[in-house]
Design a protein around this motif. Sequence first.
Motif, PDB file in Angstrom:
ATOM      1  N   MET A   1      62.651  34.803  15.748  1.00 43.47           N
ATOM      2  CA  MET A   1      61.687  35.890  15.916  1.00 43.47           C
ATOM      3  C   MET A   1      60.317  35.319  16.296  1.00 43.47           C
ATOM      4  N   LYS A   2      59.518  36.139  16.985  1.00 43.91           N
ATOM      5  CA  LYS A   2      58.163  35.737  17.319  1.00 43.91           C
ATOM      6  C   LYS A   2      57.226  36.050  16.161  1.00 43.91           C
ATOM      7  N   ALA A   3      56.244  35.170  15.962  1.00 41.87           N
ATOM      8  CA  ALA A   3      55.241  35.363  14.907  1.00 41.87           C
ATOM      9  C   ALA A   3      53.932  34.731  15.360  1.00 41.87           C
ATOM     10  N   LEU A   4      52.840  35.165  14.756  1.00 48.26           N
ATOM     11  CA  LEU A   4      51.535  34.544  14.998  1.00 48.26           C
ATOM     12  C   LEU A   4      51.273  33.530  13.894  1.00 48.26           C
ATOM     13  N   ALA A   5      50.864  32.337  14.288  1.00 52.33           N
ATOM     14  CA  ALA A   5      50.618  31.285  13.301  1.00 52.33           C
ATOM     15  C   ALA A   5      49.479  30.408  13.782  1.00 52.33           C
ATOM     16  N   TYR A   6      48.988  29.570  12.873  1.00 52.46           N
ATOM     17  CA  TYR A   6      47.972  28.580  13.246  1.00 52.46           C
ATOM     18  C   TYR A   6      48.158  27.332  12.402  1.00 52.46           C
ATOM     19  N   ASN A   7      47.782  26.209  12.980  1.00 51.73           N
ATOM     20  CA  ASN A   7      47.990  24.902  12.347  1.00 51.73           C
ATOM     21  C   ASN A   7      46.700  24.231  11.896  1.00 51.73           C
ATOM     22  N   GLU A   8      45.585  24.939  12.036  1.00 53.35           N
ATOM     23  CA  GLU A   8      44.300  24.442  11.557  1.00 53.35           C
ATOM     24  C   GLU A   8      43.363  25.626  11.397  1.00 53.35           C
ATOM     25  N   PHE A   9      42.340  25.463  10.584  1.00 49.61           N
ATOM     26  CA  PHE A   9      41.360  26.521  10.418  1.00 49.61           C
ATOM     27  C   PHE A   9      40.478  26.593  11.659  1.00 49.61           C
ATOM     28  N   GLY A  10      40.054  27.817  12.017  1.00 45.47           N
ATOM     29  CA  GLY A  10      39.185  27.932  13.173  1.00 45.47           C
ATOM     30  C   GLY A  10      39.087  29.349  13.703  1.00 45.47           C
ATOM     31  N   THR A  11      38.615  29.475  14.933  1.00 42.45           N
ATOM     32  CA  THR A  11      38.440  30.760  15.602  1.00 42.45           C
ATOM     33  C   THR A  11      39.790  31.290  16.062  1.00 42.45           C
ATOM     34  N   THR A  12      39.757  32.376  16.814  1.00 43.76           N
ATOM     35  CA  THR A  12      41.011  32.943  17.326  1.00 43.76           C
ATOM     36  C   THR A  12      41.727  31.977  18.272  1.00 43.76           C
ATOM     37  N   ALA A  13      41.020  30.968  18.738  1.00 43.88           N
ATOM     38  CA  ALA A  13      41.638  29.982  19.637  1.00 43.88           C
ATOM     39  C   ALA A  13      42.774  29.223  18.969  1.00 43.88           C
ATOM     40  N   VAL A  14      42.777  29.146  17.625  1.00 44.95           N
ATOM     41  CA  VAL A  14      43.837  28.400  16.932  1.00 44.95           C
ATOM     42  C   VAL A  14      45.117  29.228  16.777  1.00 44.95           C
ATOM     43  N   LEU A  15      45.035  30.541  17.033  1.00 46.03           N
ATOM     44  CA  LEU A  15      46.212  31.396  16.919  1.00 46.03           C
ATOM     45  C   LEU A  15      47.185  31.119  18.057  1.00 46.03           C
ATOM     46  N   GLN A  16      48.465  31.150  17.737  1.00 49.83           N
ATOM     47  CA  GLN A  16      49.475  30.948  18.762  1.00 49.83           C
ATOM     48  C   GLN A  16      50.759  31.661  18.360  1.00 49.83           C
ATOM     49  N   THR A  17      51.589  31.981  19.348  1.00 43.60           N
ATOM     50  CA  THR A  17      52.893  32.564  19.032  1.00 43.60           C
ATOM     51  C   THR A  17      53.892  31.433  18.813  1.00 43.60           C
ATOM     52  N   VAL A  18      54.718  31.609  17.805  1.00 45.98           N
ATOM     53  CA  VAL A  18      55.734  30.609  17.477  1.00 45.98           C
ATOM     54  C   VAL A  18      57.070  31.308  17.279  1.00 45.98           C
ATOM     55  N   GLU A  19      58.139  30.552  17.360  1.00 47.78           N
ATOM     56  CA  GLU A  19      59.476  31.069  17.076  1.00 47.78           C
ATOM     57  C   GLU A  19      59.878  30.632  15.671  1.00 47.78           C
ATOM     58  N   LEU A  20      60.220  31.589  14.838  1.00 45.67           N
ATOM     59  CA  LEU A  20      60.645  31.306  13.473  1.00 45.67           C
ATOM     60  C   LEU A  20      61.986  31.972  13.214  1.00 45.67           C
ATOM     61  N   PRO A  21      62.755  31.461  12.263  1.00 42.55           N
ATOM     62  CA  PRO A  21      64.018  32.122  11.917  1.00 42.55           C
ATOM     63  C   PRO A  21      63.750  33.506  11.334  1.00 42.55           C
ATOM     64  N   LYS A  22      64.624  34.441  11.616  1.00 48.53           N
ATOM     65  CA  LYS A  22      64.497  35.758  10.985  1.00 48.53           C
ATOM     66  C   LYS A  22      64.661  35.587   9.480  1.00 48.53           C
ATOM     67  N   PRO A  23      63.777  36.181   8.652  1.00 42.20           N
ATOM     68  CA  PRO A  23      63.869  35.993   7.196  1.00 42.20           C
ATOM     69  C   PRO A  23      65.178  36.547   6.627  1.00 42.20           C
ATOM     70  N   THR A  24      65.643  35.932   5.572  1.00 40.46           N
ATOM     71  CA  THR A  24      66.772  36.463   4.812  1.00 40.46           C
ATOM     72  C   THR A  24      66.235  37.132   3.562  1.00 40.46           C
ATOM     73  N   LYS A  61      50.231  28.495   8.984  1.00 40.09           N
ATOM     74  CA  LYS A  61      49.985  29.742   8.284  1.00 40.09           C
ATOM     75  C   LYS A  61      50.218  30.909   9.230  1.00 40.09           C
ATOM     76  N   LEU A  62      50.758  32.002   8.692  1.00 41.79           N
ATOM     77  CA  LEU A  62      50.829  33.247   9.435  1.00 41.79           C
ATOM     78  C   LEU A  62      49.606  34.083   9.082  1.00 41.79           C
ATOM     79  N   THR A  63      49.333  35.097   9.854  1.00 44.67           N
ATOM     80  CA  THR A  63      48.211  35.973   9.564  1.00 44.67           C
ATOM     81  C   THR A  63      48.719  37.401   9.396  1.00 44.67           C
ATOM     82  N   GLY A  64      47.838  38.292   8.939  1.00 39.37           N
ATOM     83  CA  GLY A  64      48.220  39.692   8.754  1.00 39.37           C
ATOM     84  C   GLY A  64      48.688  39.988   7.346  1.00 39.37           C
ATOM     85  N   THR A  65      48.342  41.180   6.863  1.00 43.10           N
ATOM     86  CA  THR A  65      48.674  41.545   5.488  1.00 43.10           C
ATOM     87  C   THR A  65      49.436  42.859   5.396  1.00 43.10           C
TER      88      THR A  65
END
Length: 313
Positions: A1-24, A61-65
């Motif tokens: 599945m697609k998700a938004l994640a980031y690998n360091e603290f920062g502005t919106t520039a650190v956000l990226q789409t990643v592929e993760l397994p669908k949760p069980t 980290k993922l974002t959104g609550t």
Amino acid sequence: MKALAYNEFGTTAVLQTVELPKPTVKADEVLVKLKAFSINPMDWKIRKGEMKLMSGSKFPKLTGTDFAGIIEETGTSVTGLKKGDEVFGVVKNMKVGASAEYVAVTASLVWKKPSSISFTQAASIPVAGIAAVTSIQKMGKIDSQTTILINGATGGFGMFLLQLLRQQGANVTAVSSPKGLAYAKEWGADTVIDYTKENVLTEKVSYDIVIDLSGKMGYKNAKRIMNAKAIFLNPTPKTIEIPLSFFANLFTAKKHIVILSSPSTKYTDVLLNEVENGLQIEVNKAFPFTQYREAYDYAEQGGYIGKVAVEIN
């Protein structure tokens, strides 16, 4: 599945789409296929590293609550919810995120979506709505003689707070941008102040309760317009303000109250009841998932009415 994640603290520039397994799903969880999630100030505070003590510094980290979608699977011990139900909910742990195509979440943090509202409207409810209910509880006994000032009154939080306070009959003054004044009146403010024309801190008016939703006033400034035993409600505290406010309140009659809200069916039931009675949920703009950076940039600049959401097809 697609998700938004980031690998360091920062502005919106650190956000990226990643592929993760669908949760069980665990026994007490439901798997939700998301249709929308909303954006809250806490999202970028965490992403910028301002909440490290609570969110930790482990990546990615993922974002959104808060989110809305359709249940695709239920755990073995889940009752009252089934596959195909349209729902909205919230992820409780700051180390998890709702900005993905699917989310597995404890069933107690998911509620059925009223048919009268859209997925983007439903996704806008939990964080801002529950914070508004919590704030009113912190206000104590209020009536028509209670004077309340809401600074930054027409964002998502203020949208819920104004409409809920209208039910309490309090005397509410709302500070907003010019384009928010009509909304503030419609949502229940008795008096509106255009901050581009008037500085509420220099007016010779004081209040029993001051709540700063903009995060720009601060307790130090608010004391100038607070009555002798007034309270200042702070829903956007800096981490250091949480313990400092507790100790400072031991020595002053003008109290600094930090608002820390947690998801609860008790609070959500209040909001769902208000939805049935015509609660307005203004979604200022809904961005497609592919425009996630534009969505967060837009939300962070502020100045809009209601909430900002991201839609997932």
